[in-house]
Write an enzyme that holds these catalytic residues in place. Structure first.
Site, PDB file in Angstrom:
ATOM      1  N   ARG A  79       8.340   5.556  -0.157  1.00 25.19           N
ATOM      2  CA  ARG A  79       9.177   4.758  -1.051  1.00 25.19           C
ATOM      3  C   ARG A  79       9.904   5.583  -2.115  1.00 25.19           C
ATOM      4  O   ARG A  79       9.362   6.577  -2.612  1.00 25.19           O
ATOM      5  CB  ARG A  79       8.318   3.687  -1.736  1.00 25.19           C
ATOM      6  CG  ARG A  79       7.748   2.662  -0.776  1.00 25.19           C
ATOM      7  CD  ARG A  79       6.733   1.741  -1.432  1.00 25.19           C
ATOM      8  NE  ARG A  79       6.286   0.712  -0.489  1.00 25.19           N
ATOM      9  CZ  ARG A  79       5.285   0.860   0.381  1.00 25.19           C
ATOM     10  NH1 ARG A  79       4.613   2.012   0.418  1.00 25.19           N
ATOM     11  NH2 ARG A  79       4.959  -0.107   1.207  1.00 25.19           N
ATOM     12  N   HIS A 104      11.211   4.468   3.708  1.00 25.28           N
ATOM     13  CA  HIS A 104      11.428   5.231   4.946  1.00 25.28           C
ATOM     14  C   HIS A 104      12.906   5.520   5.235  1.00 25.28           C
ATOM     15  O   HIS A 104      13.358   5.455   6.380  1.00 25.28           O
ATOM     16  CB  HIS A 104      10.788   4.513   6.130  1.00 25.28           C
ATOM     17  CG  HIS A 104       9.296   4.430   6.050  1.00 25.28           C
ATOM     18  ND1 HIS A 104       8.526   5.363   5.392  1.00 25.28           N
ATOM     19  CD2 HIS A 104       8.417   3.510   6.556  1.00 25.28           C
ATOM     20  CE1 HIS A 104       7.243   5.041   5.492  1.00 25.28           C
ATOM     21  NE2 HIS A 104       7.155   3.922   6.183  1.00 25.28           N
ATOM     22  N   HIS A 178       5.310   8.211  12.173  1.00 23.86           N
ATOM     23  CA  HIS A 178       4.653   6.969  11.747  1.00 23.86           C
ATOM     24  C   HIS A 178       3.870   6.325  12.902  1.00 23.86           C
ATOM     25  O   HIS A 178       3.907   5.108  13.081  1.00 23.86           O
ATOM     26  CB  HIS A 178       5.699   5.997  11.206  1.00 23.86           C
ATOM     27  CG  HIS A 178       5.175   4.999  10.226  1.00 23.86           C
ATOM     28  ND1 HIS A 178       4.337   3.960  10.587  1.00 23.86           N
ATOM     29  CD2 HIS A 178       5.369   4.869   8.884  1.00 23.86           C
ATOM     30  CE1 HIS A 178       4.064   3.230   9.520  1.00 23.86           C
ATOM     31  NE2 HIS A 178       4.664   3.759   8.467  1.00 23.86           N
ATOM     32  N   ASP A 250      -3.035   1.745   1.608  1.00 24.80           N
ATOM     33  CA  ASP A 250      -1.631   2.082   1.827  1.00 24.80           C
ATOM     34  C   ASP A 250      -1.230   3.038   0.719  1.00 24.80           C
ATOM     35  O   ASP A 250      -0.362   2.746  -0.101  1.00 24.80           O
ATOM     36  CB  ASP A 250      -0.756   0.820   1.821  1.00 24.80           C
ATOM     37  CG  ASP A 250       0.681   1.093   2.271  1.00 24.80           C
ATOM     38  OD1 ASP A 250       0.957   2.230   2.713  1.00 24.80           O
ATOM     39  OD2 ASP A 250       1.514   0.179   2.176  1.00 24.80           O
ATOM     40  N   GLU A 316       0.090   9.600   7.809  1.00 17.23           N
ATOM     41  CA  GLU A 316       1.446  10.127   7.725  1.00 17.23           C
ATOM     42  C   GLU A 316       1.476  11.348   6.809  1.00 17.23           C
ATOM     43  O   GLU A 316       1.382  11.225   5.593  1.00 17.23           O
ATOM     44  CB  GLU A 316       2.394   9.054   7.191  1.00 17.23           C
ATOM     45  CG  GLU A 316       2.360   7.741   7.961  1.00 17.23           C
ATOM     46  CD  GLU A 316       2.810   6.571   7.101  1.00 17.23           C
ATOM     47  OE1 GLU A 316       3.933   6.634   6.556  1.00 17.23           O
ATOM     48  OE2 GLU A 316       2.041   5.606   6.971  1.00 17.23           O
TER      49      GLU A 316
END
Length: 351
Positions: A79, A104, A178, A250, A316
């Protein structure tokens, strides 16, 4: 390497699927649409091969995909707050596609681009080279960015991803893959029983829109402590403000190794059911651990499998989220005359 037609874009361009295999029987299938890893087949402890990444049966799935299944992510992975940043006092605005932020690289980032593909296999090492020129102003980013991504498959059951890029104007860059993994097999259920180790003792704490606050928060004594192996689901529903903000994990872990010139071990996942082990090695300073919190059963993947919440996890490798707006974070600035370089290794074995 096998090449086959995967479909055609809306403007009639052919999209291909490339399948690499090694002497151990491991296979990885990659499409040049978005550079997505479509399938990855590895053996379990009994020698039975299974596909361990979430994905779609055909091109159309990737065209309409909102979850970035298997995709190459850029220009900027993760982000950027309010879709804004500045370089040398010059402001740049990006399209907003995640609440009030850019995620992304924007809605038409690298995962929605058709890459030029070339078989560069040599000496028994299957390898696929993808290249793409992201023009100045694409999705709001400055500079003509020439990107090269090399996927190779070793006989040590390693999928190696090497990224490189150059620019003609100062810009920011953060590339990753991803893929959503389920070591029991794609669509086989949730990943909460998988056991995880992350070699990072801090996270970049986030606010309500999942943008880093700037704090590098120690994980010790929190549900984010994976310095010792723990089940993904053991603490995922704990009464923790950061977990509530992410609706699960996350978050970006600050790797203890930080950035290196060669890949070092960042994380390891183990599935007790299949015996499969995934080790992630990288040159990057961070890794985003995501537990598929926003999968909701609306995605119908390969073999008709339905992907419900937490049916896959992502590791990631990356620089930190929103780094262009955090001068204390490792820099993501790329200048003319420099070459961006990054390597990540996904190594598979059994236990």
């Amino acid at each position: 390497m096998k090449k086959e037609l995967f479909g055609k874009t809306s403007d009639g361009r052919e999209v291909s699927l490339y399948t690499l295999d090694n002497d151990k029987g491991m296979q990885v299938a990659i499409t040049n649409f978005g550079g997505a890893v479509v399938a990855l087949k590895v053996a379990d402890r009994s020698g039975k091969f299974g596909d361990v990444v979430l994905g779609y049966e055909n091109l159309q799935g990737y065209v309409t995909d909102k979850a970035s299944l298997g995709a190459l992510i850029g220009r900027y992975a993760n982000r950027i707050a309010h879709g804004k940043f500045a370089l040398r006092g010059v402001p740049y605005s990006l399209p907003i596609n995640n609440g009030e932020n850019t995620l992304h690289g924007g809605p038409e980032g690298f995962s929605k681009r058709l890459w030029e593909a070339k078989d560069v296999s040599s000496h028994g090492l299957p390898a696929l080279q993808l290249t793409y020129l992201s023009v100045d102003g694409e999705q709001g980013f400055p500079g003509n960015l020439a990107v090269k991504v090399l996927y190779s498959l070793t006989d040590q059951n390693e999928l190696v991803i090497q990224y490189s890029a150059t620019t003609d104007k100062e810009t920011v860059i953060n590339l990753t893959n991803h893929s959503y993994f389920n070591l029991s097999g794609q669509g086989a259920g949730d990943i909460l029983g998988h056991q995880l180790t992350i070699h990072g003792s801090r996270i970049t704490a986030v606010d309500s829109s999942l943008i880093p606050t700037g704090e590098l928060r120690p994980v010790k004594g929190t549900p984010f402590d994976f310095t010792q192996r723990a089940a993904i689901g053991a603490r995922i529903n704990s009464d923790d403000s950061q977990l509530k903000l992410g609706k699960g994990y996350d978050h970006n872990w600050v790797l203890d190794s930080l950035a290196n010139s060669h890949p070092v071990l960042a994380a390891e996942a183990f599935d007790p059911t299949s015996g499969r082990v995934l080790q992630v090695l990288t040159t990057e300073p961070g890794i985003q651990f995501y537990t598929g919190n926003f999968l909701d059963g609306t995605i119908h993947g390969k073999d008709g499998k339905v992907y419900n919440q937490r049916y896959g996890f992502c590791l990631e490798t990356q620089h930190f989220p929103d780094s262009p707006n955090h001068p204390t974070f490792p820099s993501t600035v790329l200048k003319p005359g420099e070459t961006f370089s990054s390597t990540t290794v996904f190594r598979f074995s059994t236990r």
